[in-house]
Design a protein around this motif. Structure first.
Motif, mmCIF file in Angstrom:
data_model
loop_
_atom_site.group_PDB
_atom_site.id
_atom_site.type_symbol
_atom_site.label_atom_id
_atom_site.label_comp_id
_atom_site.label_asym_id
_atom_site.label_seq_id
_atom_site.Cartn_x
_atom_site.Cartn_y
_atom_site.Cartn_z
ATOM 1 N N ASP A 146 -0.756 1.928 1.607
ATOM 2 C CA ASP A 146 -1.371 2.320 2.632
ATOM 3 C C ASP A 146 -0.647 2.712 3.458
ATOM 4 O OD1 ASP A 146 -0.128 0.025 3.862
ATOM 5 O OD2 ASP A 146 -1.830 -1.197 3.601
ATOM 6 N N PHE A 147 -0.802 3.495 4.804
ATOM 7 C CA PHE A 147 -0.015 4.115 5.566
ATOM 8 C C PHE A 147 -0.421 4.244 6.880
ATOM 9 C CE2 PHE A 147 -1.036 8.557 5.460
ATOM 10 C CZ PHE A 147 -1.650 8.619 4.153
ATOM 11 N N LYS A 148 0.121 4.494 7.895
ATOM 12 C CA LYS A 148 -0.142 4.773 9.193
ATOM 13 C C LYS A 148 0.288 6.135 9.782
ATOM 14 C CE LYS A 148 1.993 4.041 13.022
ATOM 15 N NZ LYS A 148 2.901 4.675 13.938
ATOM 16 N N VAL B 232 -4.874 4.972 10.107
ATOM 17 C CA VAL B 232 -4.425 4.350 8.748
ATOM 18 C C VAL B 232 -5.020 4.559 7.586
ATOM 19 C CG1 VAL B 232 -4.381 1.998 7.871
ATOM 20 C CG2 VAL B 232 -3.562 2.230 10.194
ATOM 21 N N ASP C 242 8.675 1.721 7.277
ATOM 22 C CA ASP C 242 8.181 1.053 8.243
ATOM 23 C C ASP C 242 6.684 1.076 8.545
ATOM 24 O OD1 ASP C 242 10.693 -0.158 9.146
ATOM 25 O OD2 ASP C 242 10.589 0.796 11.107
ATOM 26 N N THR C 243 6.247 2.378 8.159
ATOM 27 C CA THR C 243 4.897 2.622 8.458
ATOM 28 C C THR C 243 3.816 2.804 7.380
ATOM 29 O OG1 THR C 243 5.356 5.048 8.522
ATOM 30 C CG2 THR C 243 5.690 3.973 10.769
ATOM 31 N N SER C 244 4.538 2.669 6.091
ATOM 32 C CA SER C 244 3.850 2.601 5.095
ATOM 33 C C SER C 244 3.944 1.281 4.206
ATOM 34 C CB SER C 244 4.123 3.863 4.110
ATOM 35 O OG SER C 244 5.193 4.439 4.292
ATOM 36 N N ARG C 245 3.118 1.195 3.214
ATOM 37 C CA ARG C 245 3.220 -0.074 2.135
ATOM 38 C C ARG C 245 3.561 0.795 0.799
ATOM 39 N NH1 ARG C 245 -0.551 -3.337 4.945
ATOM 40 N NH2 ARG C 245 0.716 -5.131 5.938
ATOM 41 N N ARG D 5 -5.934 3.878 3.743
ATOM 42 C CA ARG D 5 -5.709 2.771 2.526
ATOM 43 C C ARG D 5 -6.227 3.255 1.124
ATOM 44 N NH1 ARG D 5 -4.763 -2.118 5.555
ATOM 45 N NH2 ARG D 5 -5.490 -1.725 7.528
ATOM 46 N N TYR E 24 -7.088 2.761 14.721
ATOM 47 C CA TYR E 24 -6.776 1.464 15.856
ATOM 48 C C TYR E 24 -6.297 2.169 17.060
ATOM 49 C CZ TYR E 24 -6.642 -1.076 11.604
ATOM 50 O OH TYR E 24 -7.070 -1.728 10.536
ATOM 51 N N GLU F 82 -3.904 5.019 16.302
ATOM 52 C CA GLU F 82 -3.232 4.567 14.636
ATOM 53 C C GLU F 82 -4.086 5.214 13.509
ATOM 54 O OE1 GLU F 82 -1.068 1.110 14.770
ATOM 55 O OE2 GLU F 82 0.364 1.812 16.246
ATOM 56 N N ARG G 140 8.472 -8.338 7.560
ATOM 57 C CA ARG G 140 7.611 -9.068 8.146
ATOM 58 C C ARG G 140 7.310 -10.587 7.575
ATOM 59 N NH1 ARG G 140 4.453 -4.158 7.152
ATOM 60 N NH2 ARG G 140 4.258 -2.867 8.962
ATOM 61 N N ASP H 98 -3.498 -3.207 19.968
ATOM 62 C CA ASP H 98 -4.029 -2.185 19.012
ATOM 63 C C ASP H 98 -5.368 -2.502 18.301
ATOM 64 O OD1 ASP H 98 -1.638 -1.024 19.657
ATOM 65 O OD2 ASP H 98 -0.666 -1.278 17.826
ATOM 66 N N GLY I 189 -2.478 -6.070 3.462
ATOM 67 C CA GLY I 189 -2.406 -6.375 4.898
ATOM 68 C C GLY I 189 -3.671 -6.991 5.656
ATOM 69 N N SER I 190 -3.894 -6.233 6.724
ATOM 70 C CA SER I 190 -5.108 -6.512 7.608
ATOM 71 C C SER I 190 -6.194 -6.476 6.912
ATOM 72 C CB SER I 190 -4.778 -6.064 9.072
ATOM 73 O OG SER I 190 -5.305 -4.710 8.876
HETATM 74 O O1 C5P Z 1 -1.612 -4.240 9.178
HETATM 75 P P1 C5P Z 1 -2.322 -3.216 8.519
HETATM 76 O O2 C5P Z 1 -2.440 -3.796 7.150
HETATM 77 O O3 C5P Z 1 -3.416 -2.706 9.179
HETATM 78 O O4 C5P Z 1 -1.314 -1.861 8.249
HETATM 79 C C1 C5P Z 1 -1.797 -0.913 7.461
HETATM 80 C C2 C5P Z 1 -0.499 0.135 7.288
HETATM 81 O O5 C5P Z 1 -0.433 0.771 8.610
HETATM 82 C C3 C5P Z 1 0.663 -0.616 6.914
HETATM 83 O O6 C5P Z 1 1.283 0.439 6.086
HETATM 84 C C4 C5P Z 1 1.539 -0.806 8.061
HETATM 85 O O7 C5P Z 1 2.816 -0.597 7.940
HETATM 86 C C5 C5P Z 1 0.995 0.377 8.883
HETATM 87 N N1 C5P Z 1 1.160 0.102 10.432
HETATM 88 C C6 C5P Z 1 1.968 0.541 11.422
HETATM 89 N N2 C5P Z 1 2.138 0.451 12.712
HETATM 90 C C7 C5P Z 1 1.287 -0.603 13.123
HETATM 91 C C8 C5P Z 1 -0.048 -1.194 12.261
HETATM 92 C C9 C5P Z 1 0.060 -0.676 10.884
HETATM 93 O O8 C5P Z 1 2.724 1.497 10.819
HETATM 94 N N3 C5P Z 1 1.189 -0.910 14.439
#
Ligand code: C5P
Length: 239
Positions: free
Chosen positions: A175-177, A92, A197-200, A94, A121, A90, A215, A129, A99-100
């Protein structure tokens, strides 16, 4: 292109083989998960929204010469993708703390980073992960030094495009993945999805316009995702 056997069942989508061995069909599902699957709900309409949002974004990336797996959207919930071997990372990116990252460094969310940060990750559900570094990526034989450099370059180039794209609909890309895959000749291309689902994504009042709403139990996901789709369609498809 005909849908054949199920190749892979994921949390948010199923992948099917087709009668063309170089093409897979992705079907986006309504299931939402968080906390690595510990929180799980069916949210009717989410699959269709994410499929349409991802399709629009990947179309824009293709148009701007980013090599991606996206071929075409074929229904509300389905799209055709070039078949790749997914690299189990993954990636990521930022632009702001959240988040994390905020947890790890005990920082408030929403602090602008002087320069974007790319993180890896290891995609492995049994291990939750884990956050890994370049040396770990090499040790695990996930990617070579050259490929690690390509992943980072591509991730940062995509960050510029996405930041600009979301700014057009007044959303800040926090951020995004990303996930990348290899073509049979080894070429690395962008795969998987890009969606709320995969970005903020934060609006001008710093409201969450993304999966954090689910979440963190902040309200209904569907109207929020619908707004992202409608605004993107208005901006990029003149709808
Ligand atoms: O949880 P974290 O802050 O590490 O997530 C960073 C970005 O990656 C967020 O946009 C979150 O939606 C995305 N992400 C994801 N799938 C995951 C973990 C994080 O799409 N398994």
């Amino acid at each position: 292109t005909e849908k054949l056997t199920l190749l892979y069942e994921g949390k948010a989508k199923n992948l099917y083989l087709t009668d063309d061995e170089s093409i897979v069909l992705a079907q986006y599902k309504d299931q939402a998960t968080a906390l690595n699957g510990k929180k799980k709900d069916l949210i009717s309409g989410k699959g269709a929204l994410n499929n349409q949002i991802t399709s629009l974004i990947f179309r824009e990336l293709n148009r701007r010469s980013v090599q991606t797996h996206f071929i075409e959207q074929i229904s509300k919930t389905e799209q055709l993708n070039t078949k790749v071997d997914i690299i189990p990372l993954e990636v990521v990116v930022r632009n702001y703390t959240a988040g994390s990252f905020s947890k790890r460094f005990d920082l408030a969310e929403g602090i602008k980073l002087a320069t974007p940060i790319v993180e890896f990750y290891y995609k492995n559900d049994d291990l939750d992960d884990p956050f890994i570094n370049d040396a770990h990526v090499k040790f695990l034989e996930i990617a070579s030094d050259e490929e690690i450099a390509i992943l980072k370059q591509n991730a940062l180039a995509i960050d510029l495009i996405l930041t600009d794209l979301f700014a057009k609909i007044d959303l800040k890309l926090i951020d995004f993945k990303l996930e990348f895959g290899r073509l049979p000749d080894g070429t690395i291309i962008l795969a998987d999805e890009i969606s709320p689902d995969t970005s903020r994504l934060w609006d001008v009042d710093n409201n969450h316009v993304d999966k954090d709403v689910y979440r963190r139990d902040l309200g209904d996901l569907i109207p929020i995702y619908q707004r992202v789709l409608t605004d993107l369609q208005t901006e990029f498809e003149g709808k």
